[in-house]
Design an enzyme around this catalytic site. Structure first.
Site, PDB file in Angstrom:
ATOM      1  N   LYS A 105      -3.044  -2.890  -9.715  1.00 17.81           N
ATOM      2  CA  LYS A 105      -2.874  -1.740  -9.223  1.00 17.81           C
ATOM      3  C   LYS A 105      -3.973  -0.285  -9.244  1.00 17.81           C
ATOM      4  O   LYS A 105      -4.598  -0.895  -9.960  1.00 17.81           O
ATOM      5  CB  LYS A 105      -1.693  -0.915 -10.222  1.00 17.81           C
ATOM      6  CG  LYS A 105      -1.199   0.480  -9.156  1.00 17.81           C
ATOM      7  CD  LYS A 105      -0.175   0.836 -10.070  1.00 17.81           C
ATOM      8  CE  LYS A 105       0.754   2.044  -9.339  1.00 17.81           C
ATOM      9  NZ  LYS A 105       2.067   2.381  -9.706  1.00 17.81           N
TER      10      LYS A 105
ATOM     11  N   LEU B 147      -2.157  -1.964  -4.085  1.00 17.60           N
ATOM     12  CA  LEU B 147      -0.712  -2.893  -5.319  1.00 17.60           C
ATOM     13  C   LEU B 147      -1.520  -4.344  -4.708  1.00 17.60           C
ATOM     14  O   LEU B 147      -1.676  -4.899  -3.406  1.00 17.60           O
ATOM     15  CB  LEU B 147       0.216  -2.672  -5.438  1.00 17.60           C
ATOM     16  CG  LEU B 147       0.991  -4.090  -6.354  1.00 17.60           C
ATOM     17  CD1 LEU B 147       0.572  -3.364  -7.438  1.00 17.60           C
ATOM     18  CD2 LEU B 147       2.057  -4.238  -6.257  1.00 17.60           C
TER      19      LEU B 147
ATOM     20  N   GLN C 225       0.237  -0.705   0.184  1.00 19.18           N
ATOM     21  CA  GLN C 225       0.545  -0.189   0.165  1.00 19.18           C
ATOM     22  C   GLN C 225       1.004   1.732   0.288  1.00 19.18           C
ATOM     23  O   GLN C 225       1.784   1.683   0.406  1.00 19.18           O
ATOM     24  CB  GLN C 225      -0.956   0.232   1.764  1.00 19.18           C
ATOM     25  CG  GLN C 225      -1.899   1.104   1.465  1.00 19.18           C
ATOM     26  CD  GLN C 225      -3.149   1.309   1.952  1.00 19.18           C
ATOM     27  OE1 GLN C 225      -3.372   0.495   2.853  1.00 19.18           O
ATOM     28  NE2 GLN C 225      -3.879   2.536   1.805  1.00 19.18           N
ATOM     29  N   GLY C 226       0.836   2.856  -0.931  1.00 15.08           N
ATOM     30  CA  GLY C 226       0.953   2.944  -1.022  1.00 15.08           C
ATOM     31  C   GLY C 226       0.179   4.747  -0.763  1.00 15.08           C
ATOM     32  O   GLY C 226      -1.313   4.682  -1.006  1.00 15.08           O
ATOM     33  N   ALA C 227       0.996   5.788  -0.591  1.00 18.21           N
ATOM     34  CA  ALA C 227      -0.130   6.688  -0.991  1.00 18.21           C
ATOM     35  C   ALA C 227      -0.987   7.137  -1.277  1.00 18.21           C
ATOM     36  O   ALA C 227      -1.799   7.571  -1.467  1.00 18.21           O
ATOM     37  CB  ALA C 227       0.700   8.138  -1.092  1.00 18.21           C
TER      38      ALA C 227
ATOM     39  N   ASP D 161      11.299   7.532 -10.922  1.00 12.19           N
ATOM     40  CA  ASP D 161      11.788   7.075  -9.001  1.00 12.19           C
ATOM     41  C   ASP D 161      12.089   6.222  -9.502  1.00 12.19           C
ATOM     42  O   ASP D 161      11.830   4.719  -8.676  1.00 12.19           O
ATOM     43  CB  ASP D 161      10.346   6.857  -9.033  1.00 12.19           C
ATOM     44  CG  ASP D 161       9.774   6.685  -6.915  1.00 12.19           C
ATOM     45  OD1 ASP D 161      10.499   6.654  -6.678  1.00 12.19           O
ATOM     46  OD2 ASP D 161       9.325   5.799  -6.314  1.00 12.19           O
TER      47      ASP D 161
ATOM     48  N   ALA E  92      -1.879   4.544  -4.518  1.00 12.36           N
ATOM     49  CA  ALA E  92      -2.103   3.342  -4.684  1.00 12.36           C
ATOM     50  C   ALA E  92      -2.087   1.916  -3.602  1.00 12.36           C
ATOM     51  O   ALA E  92      -1.410   2.128  -3.167  1.00 12.36           O
ATOM     52  CB  ALA E  92      -1.790   3.352  -6.241  1.00 12.36           C
TER      53      ALA E  92
END
Lengths: 174, 322
Positions: free
Chosen positions: B105, B90, B84-86, B214, B88
């Site tokens: 995603k 996954l 879990q990112g800011a 990135d 999205a």
């Protein structure tokens, strides 16, 4: 014939049959043009199909688009043919991917779960030899030049090209 | 750190929307509307997370259709949250075939944004990522394939990449050497080889006009070569194997952009250089090998390396505003 369940769309089973040496393509095409409701199939020209994945990507997109209220053609079966195309031209896409007067090998797809009835109906009306729907058979039936033309790629026989083609189909209309 | 949410999908249990009775009658029936719409919108499974005893466990996000629907009997396609990112979430799931694993995603709506703006941003970001990936595929850059996308709903299905990240491979190098003593020779040759592969991969990406945005060692994967041993970690003492066998595959194009400007390319390299220095300080002295391989990978790379020196002097941001 084979019943295929797409992950996440298992409620909509696909009945798929690959027919070789079809003698009555003209007749099948005419049924579609006439809107004969007994012939609600997606009839695809096997010469422009790369793999099972390629075909199933079109099926997924078609069914999902309909569930989301984005149907562009008249039913799920025409939508499958339409989903194979990298652009939004419906008549061009039927000419390229659908059954034509001289089509020899056909993939027939119906979104329904009555396997036996569909198989019987197809075997009665498609004059061709039914064989398993495999990547190997599809590869042997492929017409490289037509695939290259339809998808505007340099080559169609490698994995990269196939991934590009499936990606283009997924992004169509964006 | 990724939060581990456990998600239970009811598999064989009550299929919420199996073939509805209408399905049959409608497909066979000869009503005019029959071929128009034999689909009924599937009710979204509201409870794809199970409530625990304390009835305060609420799903933070539920996946968009069709991924919300329970699988039909006999089908096992579970969907697991893995990162879990800011922006999205996954998930690991399957797509098109139960034997084809994929990364799903999903960019959930952000409730603090105006709904119209939120939809637009999500759509733009999903499409930007998908377009860059498809473009890389066309140009032959090693990236995962796009299998499907729903830009209105905010999801993208991407081919699953086997293997480990470069980050984990470097961290695991010591252990690997201990386990494979026989093939342990040649000092840092394996690392130099890895750096070379990274430089070539980034060079190829820039050559086709894509900026990753990135570049970190977590976003570089080592995909086992297909012809070789499956799984990639076969302890074979005979071959000259290294812990870094495999093809460098770039992942996570969520911040990618299409550009051929030297400035953007140089910043991309700078970000990688800084990431390398902070994640792997013990091998930082080998980073020039990445740049060396990059410099030889395409025409125009040399100019970018010169630009990189400017970027190093001033940092990532060119404009001093914001």
């Amino acid at each position: 014939m084979e019943t295929i369940l797409l992950p996440h769309l298992g409620q909509y089973p696909l009945q798929v049959g690959l027919f070789l040496d079809v003698q009555n393509a003209r007749y099948l095409r005419q049924q579609l043009l006439d809107g004969n409701t007994e012939f609600e199939y997606a009839f695809l020209d096997a010469a422009v199909l790369l793999s099972r994945e390629h075909v199933l990507a079109a099926c997924f997109r078609a069914i999902n688009d309909i569930l989301q209220g984005r149907m562009k053609s008249k039913n799920v079966h025409s939508e499958i043919v339409f989903s194979l195309s990298p652009n939004n031209n419906i008549s061009e896409c039927f000419r390229r991917f659908g059954v034509g007067e001289t089509t020899k090998n056909i993939v027939a797809i119906k979104v329904d779960n009555n396997a036996s009835q569909i198989q019987e109906h197809l075997q009665n009306h498609v004059q061709g030899q039914i064989v398993p729907f495999t990547d190997e058979t599809l590869a042997s039936l492929r017409d490289e030049a037509r695939v290259r033309k339809a998808y505007k790629v340099d080559s169609s026989s490698n994995e990269e090209a196939e991934a590009f083609i499936i990606g283009s189909m997924a992004l169509k209309g964006s | 750190m990724p939060r581990a949410l456990s998600i239970t999908t009811h598999n064989a249990s009550l299929g919420e929307a199996p073939l509805t009775p209408e399905w049959h009658s409608r497909t066979v029936a000869s009503e005019t509307a029959a071929h128009k719409m034999s689909f009924t919108a599937v009710p979204t499974a509201s409870n794809s997370y199970q409530l625990n005893d304390s009835n305060e466990v609420q799903p933070l996000h539920s996946l968009p259709p069709p991924f919300t629907t329970t699988s039909s009997p006999g089908q096992t396609s579970s969907t697991k949250l893995i990162r879990q990112g800011a922006e999205a979430l996954l998930y690991y799931t399957h797509f098109l075939s139960p034997s084809l694993p994929c990364a799903l995603k999903y960019r959930p709506p952000k409730s603090y944004r105006h709904p119209i703006l939120d939809k637009r941003l999500t759509r733009a970001r999903i499409l930007a990522e998908a377009r860059v990936l498809v473009r890389c595929k066309r140009e032959g850059v090693s990236v995962p394939a796009v299998l499907g996308a729903g830009w209105e709903e905010g999801w993208i299905a991407i081919e699953w990449v086997n293997g480990s990240t470069v980050r984990d491979a470097i961290f695991g190098r010591k252990t690997w050497r201990q386990e494979n003593q026989a093939s342990y020779e040649g000092g840092e040759k394996d690392l130099v080889g890895l750096m070379h592969k990274i430089g070539c991969a980034v060079g190829k990406l820039h050559q086709v006009g894509v900026i990753h945005g990135d570049l970190t060692t977590s976003n570089l994967m080592l995909r086992p070569t297909v012809s070789g041993a499956e799984g990639g970690e076969e302890p074979s003492a005979t071959s000259a194997a290294t812990p870094f066998d495999g093809t460098i595959t770039l992942i996570d194009f969520g911040l990618a952009a299409q550009s051929s400007q030297e400035e953007d390319r140089a910043v991309d390299l700078y970000v990688l250089e800084r990431a390398f220095g902070s994640t792997h300080p013990e091998v930082e002295h080998l980073f020039p090998e990445v740049l060396k391989a990059y410099g030889e990978s395409y025409k125009g790379a040399k100019v970018v390396l010169r630009k990189l020196e400017d970027v190093r002097m001033r940092g990532r941001k060119k404009s001093m505003i914001g």
